[in-house]
Design a protein around this motif. Structure first.
Motif, PDB file in Angstrom:
ATOM      1  N   ASP A 416       0.885  -1.185   0.000  1.00  0.00           N
ATOM      2  CA  ASP A 416       0.000   0.000   0.000  1.00  0.00           C
ATOM      3  C   ASP A 416       0.913   1.223   0.000  1.00  0.00           C
ATOM      4  O   ASP A 416       0.830   2.094   0.864  1.00  0.00           O
ATOM      5  CB  ASP A 416      -0.888  -0.014   1.256  1.00  0.00           C
ATOM      6  CG  ASP A 416      -1.971   1.069   1.222  1.00  0.00           C
ATOM      7  OD1 ASP A 416      -2.231   1.618   0.125  1.00  0.00           O
ATOM      8  OD2 ASP A 416      -2.537   1.365   2.290  1.00  0.00           O
ATOM      9  N   TYR A 419       0.317   5.038   0.868  1.00  0.00           N
ATOM     10  CA  TYR A 419      -0.253   5.431   2.165  1.00  0.00           C
ATOM     11  C   TYR A 419       0.363   4.691   3.343  1.00  0.00           C
ATOM     12  O   TYR A 419       0.970   5.300   4.211  1.00  0.00           O
ATOM     13  CB  TYR A 419      -1.780   5.264   2.140  1.00  0.00           C
ATOM     14  CG  TYR A 419      -2.449   6.295   1.250  1.00  0.00           C
ATOM     15  CD1 TYR A 419      -2.763   7.550   1.739  1.00  0.00           C
ATOM     16  CD2 TYR A 419      -2.730   6.022  -0.081  1.00  0.00           C
ATOM     17  CE1 TYR A 419      -3.341   8.520   0.929  1.00  0.00           C
ATOM     18  CE2 TYR A 419      -3.310   6.987  -0.907  1.00  0.00           C
ATOM     19  CZ  TYR A 419      -3.621   8.230  -0.391  1.00  0.00           C
ATOM     20  OH  TYR A 419      -4.187   9.181  -1.196  1.00  0.00           O
ATOM     21  N   TYR A 485     -10.713   0.792   2.171  1.00  0.00           N
ATOM     22  CA  TYR A 485      -9.257   0.616   2.159  1.00  0.00           C
ATOM     23  C   TYR A 485      -8.750  -0.579   2.965  1.00  0.00           C
ATOM     24  O   TYR A 485      -7.712  -1.127   2.643  1.00  0.00           O
ATOM     25  CB  TYR A 485      -8.579   1.883   2.696  1.00  0.00           C
ATOM     26  CG  TYR A 485      -8.897   3.123   1.890  1.00  0.00           C
ATOM     27  CD1 TYR A 485      -8.448   3.236   0.573  1.00  0.00           C
ATOM     28  CD2 TYR A 485      -9.649   4.161   2.422  1.00  0.00           C
ATOM     29  CE1 TYR A 485      -8.745   4.366  -0.188  1.00  0.00           C
ATOM     30  CE2 TYR A 485      -9.945   5.291   1.671  1.00  0.00           C
ATOM     31  CZ  TYR A 485      -9.491   5.389   0.370  1.00  0.00           C
ATOM     32  OH  TYR A 485      -9.778   6.495  -0.379  1.00  0.00           O
ATOM     33  N   SER A 521      -3.114  -4.487  -7.743  1.00  0.00           N
ATOM     34  CA  SER A 521      -3.542  -3.213  -7.180  1.00  0.00           C
ATOM     35  C   SER A 521      -3.678  -2.199  -8.296  1.00  0.00           C
ATOM     36  O   SER A 521      -2.859  -2.123  -9.186  1.00  0.00           O
ATOM     37  CB  SER A 521      -2.514  -2.731  -6.181  1.00  0.00           C
ATOM     38  OG  SER A 521      -2.772  -1.396  -5.837  1.00  0.00           O
ATOM     39  N   ASN A 524      -3.171   1.663  -5.930  1.00  0.00           N
ATOM     40  CA  ASN A 524      -3.511   1.926  -4.546  1.00  0.00           C
ATOM     41  C   ASN A 524      -4.532   3.038  -4.378  1.00  0.00           C
ATOM     42  O   ASN A 524      -4.346   3.975  -3.605  1.00  0.00           O
ATOM     43  CB  ASN A 524      -2.247   2.248  -3.743  1.00  0.00           C
ATOM     44  CG  ASN A 524      -1.420   1.003  -3.571  1.00  0.00           C
ATOM     45  OD1 ASN A 524      -1.751   0.145  -2.793  1.00  0.00           O
ATOM     46  ND2 ASN A 524      -0.357   0.893  -4.355  1.00  0.00           N
ATOM     47  N   GLU A 525      -5.584   2.927  -5.120  1.00  0.00           N
ATOM     48  CA  GLU A 525      -6.720   3.830  -4.915  1.00  0.00           C
ATOM     49  C   GLU A 525      -6.312   5.280  -5.109  1.00  0.00           C
ATOM     50  O   GLU A 525      -6.695   6.157  -4.362  1.00  0.00           O
ATOM     51  CB  GLU A 525      -7.338   3.642  -3.521  1.00  0.00           C
ATOM     52  CG  GLU A 525      -7.429   2.210  -3.055  1.00  0.00           C
ATOM     53  CD  GLU A 525      -7.989   1.291  -4.112  1.00  0.00           C
ATOM     54  OE1 GLU A 525      -8.839   1.709  -4.892  1.00  0.00           O
ATOM     55  OE2 GLU A 525      -7.566   0.131  -4.141  1.00  0.00           O
ATOM     56  N   LEU A 526      -5.469   5.548  -6.053  1.00  0.00           N
ATOM     57  CA  LEU A 526      -5.259   6.918  -6.480  1.00  0.00           C
ATOM     58  C   LEU A 526      -6.612   7.450  -6.919  1.00  0.00           C
ATOM     59  O   LEU A 526      -7.527   6.677  -7.198  1.00  0.00           O
ATOM     60  CB  LEU A 526      -4.283   6.957  -7.669  1.00  0.00           C
ATOM     61  CG  LEU A 526      -2.834   7.080  -7.262  1.00  0.00           C
ATOM     62  CD1 LEU A 526      -1.931   6.678  -8.393  1.00  0.00           C
ATOM     63  CD2 LEU A 526      -2.554   8.538  -6.915  1.00  0.00           C
TER      64      LEU A 526
END
Lengths: 531, 531
Positions: A416, A419, A485, A521, A524-526
């Motif tokens: 991750d 973050y 998350y 991934s 990572n949730e950009l």
């Protein structure tokens, strides 16, 4: 013409046997007229089935020319030489390549973008150390160095192919008698003639390293001369001839890595454009594509260039946090080897006064960041001459190495990295969480969501990275989704921690019935869902 | 043929006057046969003395073709057009370029490797903010945004040239009526025909920004469509035509920066090789060489490529410490603009929930690291539509900006970036020391040695970066060499600090009699003296 190798070319029944990844060496007697180092070219084509490999040969003195070859497939290999010297031209022969010797896995190359592996498939996780000048020491010291390395965690050494200019190599018990070129001082070095005795010494060192399973990260050029011997101010043609000679002599050693230069920007007469060319000289000459990098001082070479296989960085800050290495992975998309992170010791120099704790801290950061690191100590003076290790970090580095080797075979990946930068492992099955200098008293079970579903079971171990203990937590954790998350333990479970620095956790899937759905991934949730 | 501009080509006495760096616009009436966007090429050569600039023209609808030109030297400029349309070909004329208007300094370019400056020599220190979709809002909202910006510290905005696909733009009060292409939905967009009304709207916005001294970091492509409108899945020829059209329309605006794409890797059908080409299309078409970069998502574009002028990064960790930016300076040797460092706000998304303190902390780290940063806030919803700022960070960013503007004109440089990473400034005369989240109660006067000699005098100020106070320390410090790295105060002087986070110090030379011997750092004492 005389074949000096101990076999008869035409006699298949007495055919020479060479173990896979060892060296077949063809020695040919030839003319010594003129300057054989400059004027004679000799190459051989080795064939096996559809494979063809063409290593260049080199002049080894005393009228002997050698061509070295490292076979990578079992079976009969045939060869034919070509040369501008009739005595060396069109020589033919063959040999049998037999199974690799025990503990020989072949050369190391890049694997999974950010990692390394041997040719036989076994992963290679670099744990380097630094012994720049060990080759220029006396026999006793060298034997001591080999014995020390054998008992150490280290599997790669950074070493100079050419000594730095220093007074102890000019006088006293350490006085050097052989040099890379004919001659003994600047006034009489003949840069057009290599000194085979010097390179035979280096070869013995490389062989000894190979025998104990250690990669030789061989540094071809270095500053530290400023023209006093002149090894860092040779002209371009000499530099290129030297590079080709090095590849011809050392390329067949399975444990060679090419480091083009140490602290290259300190060689003021060579610009990055020169290194571009020199990289390509090595790349073209080396039929085995051994790993290639360069080690920076103040000017960082562009490791994105296509001939660079991995990053061999000197940049101490990078390992002050796991995200430094992880950032460089994204920048370069190549393995990151933090090849100089300062040294353990008590030197007056800032670069040589790390505590053992700090060295180990930096190592953990490098591996949690998805990369690798190289050790060194100034406790007089391993990084220079080898000998014995006196520092407190090697034992802890050995402990980390055991953990890494027992971890995901693909290598540790940040899970991750934008973050939660202190977690590495493998989505859904393995997490190594490093707390560095923080002193947490507990850790709430919480993992990044990728590849997790509700109801997966994990065990946890508390790792004291300094005291080298691993303590199983007497609890099984069950995943339950928290938000977009993370997953927590379904009962809000926590792990107690001792409130000390340098602690880590190892979290592993225990329930084989729940194979994780490993998915890639997506950054990572950009903010794909940008407002 | 009709010249629609308000002047007569041959009448020098009534010659049009254009202020330096403003836009001379030549409008020509031409044929509308076929598709003028695709089939008509028109270009002009503008000449002044030995200077020649060749901007391409564009079709603006209604039979009008325009060529825009930004003169950068005072005096008479002449021009001649060339076109494959006879009506637009070989038109000649001239105008006088007069002195620049007040507060107009010309386009911004790279200065001192890592920094920026206007054409007239004034430094430009970027303090960016993010208003992706402000152009697609109603007039009131836009006016509010401009008023907010005018009162803010921000001098650069990141904005989209093409809207993201979203429901509020399809229905309701925010419904969009003009689009970049003719048509109103995927079913009827004609990608071979631009919609001039749309680009006129954008031009007005760019002009308004110019009028209040703000750089428009114009994002040419963006994902956030996934083919629903199709603006991110156009074919290659359309993409290139679009880029050239943008450069022809917007290149003459002095406040334009080109951002090739936002989060480019989320446009799945375009690889880095496509961006390589698109960069070069812009580079070739733009006669003013406006700044060029690209903004990453998960795959970081190689900013080392020669057509990239600066780094426009999304990488939150980089600004968690000053050394992140400083590392990237060494990697890229270009200005580092941390263009997305998460946003202040209370979003449920991790990228939009920074506290004001954390945003300001990240800003300080970027500038102490020798780079720049861009703000944004999700307090609904400045980063989307502009409007008003509600966060606590802008005031503190304004405070930092004042400090930066009052600092070394060349820009802040890390002064010991391998070791003492929290100090930036200028060797021998100015040091800004940032303590971040540390809570020191005192600071011993200690500066890195470069450019210092014994007996230099410095004053110190304590800066509270959050409460925005600067307090002069009632003491003058005199340098005295400590060791090979540092100078202390000759009396061991210290500065008292309040034990709070987010404190800084400003140390400035007070004794003009001692002009510092500024010398270039040699890699901050990397181990040139390797054992």
């Amino acid at each position: 013409m005389l074949i000096v190798a101990l076999f008869v070319v035409s006699n298949l029944s007495a055919q020479e046997k060479i173990a896979k990844w060892e060296i077949f060496e063809l020695s040919l007697k030839g003319s010594v007229a003129g300057n054989p180092f400059v004027n004679t070219q000799v190459i051989a084509e080795f064939k096996h089935g559809s494979k063809s490999v063409k290593p260049e040969g080199f002049y080894d003195g005393d009228g002997i020319y050698k061509i070295r070859f490292m076979p990578d497939e079992e079976g009969i290999w045939t060869y034919t030489t070509s040369s501008n010297q009739p005595e060396l031209d069109k020589k033919k022969g063959n040999f049998i390549c037999v199974a690799a010797k025990k503990d020989i896995y072949g050369p190391v190359s890049v694997r999974n973008v950010y990692h390394f592996g041997y040719a036989d498939g076994k992963p290679f996780y670099p744990f380097g150390t630094t012994i720049y000048e060990w080759s220029f020491q006396d026999r006793n010291r060298k034997d001591q160095t080999i014995a020390t390395l054998k008992a150490s965690p280290f599997n790669k050494v950074r070493m100079l192919a050419v000594p730095p200019y220093k007074s102890t190599y000019l006088e006293g018990p350490n006085k050097m008698s052989v040099f890379p070129f004919e001659g003994s001082s600047k006034s009489n070095f003949d840069f057009s003639r290599f000194n085979p005795a010097y390179f035979k010494m280096l070869e013995q060192d490389i062989s000894q390293l190979a025998a104990i399973g250690i990669q030789a990260d061989l540094i071809l050029f270095r500053p530290y001369d400023k023209g006093r011997w002149g090894f860092d101010t040779m002209d371009d043609a000499t530099n290129i001839r030297y590079l080709k000679y090095m590849v011809a002599r050392f390329g067949a050693y399975h444990n060679i890595w090419w480091s083009l230069c140490n602290e290259n920007s300190f060689i003021k007469n060579l610009a990055d454009e020169d290194w571009d060319r020199y990289f390509q000289v090595v790349q073209k000459a080396d039929p085995y594509s051994h790993l290639r990098s360069i080690h920076n001082a103040d000017r960082v070479y562009d490791y994105n260039k296509p001939w660079v296989t991995h990053v061999s960085l000197q940049y101490y800050n990078v390992v002050k946090s796991p995200w430094g290495t992880s950032l460089l992975r994204d920048v370069y998309k190549k393995p990151i080897v933090n090849d100089e992170i300062n040294y353990e010791g008590t030197s007056e120099k800032r670069w040589g006064q790390l505590s053992g704790e700090e060295m180990v801290f930096r190592f953990w950061n490098a591996y949690i960041g998805g990369g690798y690191a190289t050790h060194g100590e100034t406790l007089p003076a391993w990084i220079g001459s080898g000998g014995v290790l006196k520092g407190t970090s090697p034992a802890r580095i050995a402990f980390l190495k055991q953990i890494v080797e027992a971890g995901p075979q693909e290598g540790l990946e940040p899970v991750d990295h934008f973050y939660e930068t202190n977690i590495a492992g493998k989505y859904g099955s393995y997490y190594l969480i490093y707390f560095g200098k923080e002193r947490p008293k507990e850790w709430q079970f919480k993992l990044p969501k990728s590849a997790l579903t509700d109801g997966m079971h994990f065990k946890a171990e508390v790792i004291d990275t300094w005291n080298m203990s691993i303590t199983q937590v007497d609890k099984v954790f069950e995943t339950k989704k928290l938000d977009g998350y993370s997953f927590l333990d379904s009962k809000g479970g926590k792990v107690k921690l001792p409130g000390k620095p340098y602690m880590a956790l190892r979290i592993m899937l225990v329930d084989d019935s729940l194979t994780p759905k490993v998915k890639k991934s997506k950054g990572n949730e950009l903010n794909e869902d940008m407002p």
